[in-house]
Design an enzyme around this catalytic site. Structure first.
Site: not given
Ligand code: C2G
Length: 131
Positions: A45, A47
Site C-alpha cells: 500500500k 503507506k
Molecule cells: N474509513 C472510514 N472513514 C474514514 C477513513 C477510513 O470509514 N474517514 C474506513 C475505511 O473505508 C476502511 C477502514 O476505515 O474500511 C480502515 O481504513 P484504512 O486504515 O485506510 O484501511 P485501508 O488502507 O483502506 O485498507 O485489504 C483491505 C485493506 O487493508 C484496507
C-alpha cells in the site's frame, strides 16, 4: 452467531475508523479486524505508518466493537480467512466498493459501509505539518 470481518491499516486511529467498526459490529455478533502489518502496508500500500502493527493492534483491541485482531499480510488471505474464521459477512468502507465482490462466491455476504467523508489519516498528518 453472525461473524463479521473487516480489513485495514487503522493508523492514527480516528472517529472515521470508529464509525466503520461500530457499523461493522452492528452487522453481526462477533467482529474480527485484520490489521495490516507494517510490511504489507509498505510493500503493497506504500503507506508508512506512524504506529507499528503492535501499537495499532493494541489500540484496536481496546475498542468495544472489536472481538479479535489478526494480522493482514497479503491481499489474498481473505479467501482463507473467511473459511478459517467461519465468516458470514465481509465488510469495509465504500471507498472499496466492488473490489471484494469475489468473496460472494465463497458464500460470504459483502457489505460496503459509508466512509466518514471529512476525516483521514493523511489529512490529520497534513494539518499537523502545516501548523
Ligand atoms: N474509513 C472510514 N472513514 C474514514 C477513513 C477510513 O470509514 N474517514 C474506513 C475505511 O473505508 C476502511 C477502514 O476505515 O474500511 C480502515 O481504513 P484504512 O486504515 O485506510 O484501511 P485501508 O488502507 O483502506 O485498507 O485489504 C483491505 C485493506 O487493508 C484496507
Amino acid at each position: 452467531m453472525k461473524r463479521v470481518i473487516t480489513y485495514g491499516t487503522f493508523d492514527l486511529l480516528h472517529y472515521g475508523h470508529i464509525n466503520l467498526l461500530r457499523q461493522a459490529k452492528a452487522l453481526g455478533d462477533y467482529l474480527i479486524v485484520a490489521c495490516s502489518t507494517d510490511d504489507f502496508n509498505w510493500n503493497e500500500k506504500h503507506k508508512r505508518c506512524y504506529f507499528t502493527y503492535e501499537q495499532r493492534k493494541t489500540l484496536l483491541e481496546a475498542i468495544r466493537y472489536v472481538d479479535l485482531v489478526i494480522p493482514e499480510g497479503s491481499w489474498e488471505q481473505k479467501y482463507t480467512d473467511v473459511k478459517e474464521y467461519h465468516i458470514d459477512i465481509f465488510t469495509i468502507g465504500d471507498d472499496w466498493a466492488g473490489k471484494f465482490d469475489f468473496l460472494k462466491t465463497e458464500g460470504v455476504d459483502v457489505v460496503y459501509l459509508p466512509r466518514t467523508p471529512e476525516i483521514s489519516t493523511t489529512q490529520i498528518k497534513n494539518s499537523l505539518h502545516s501548523e
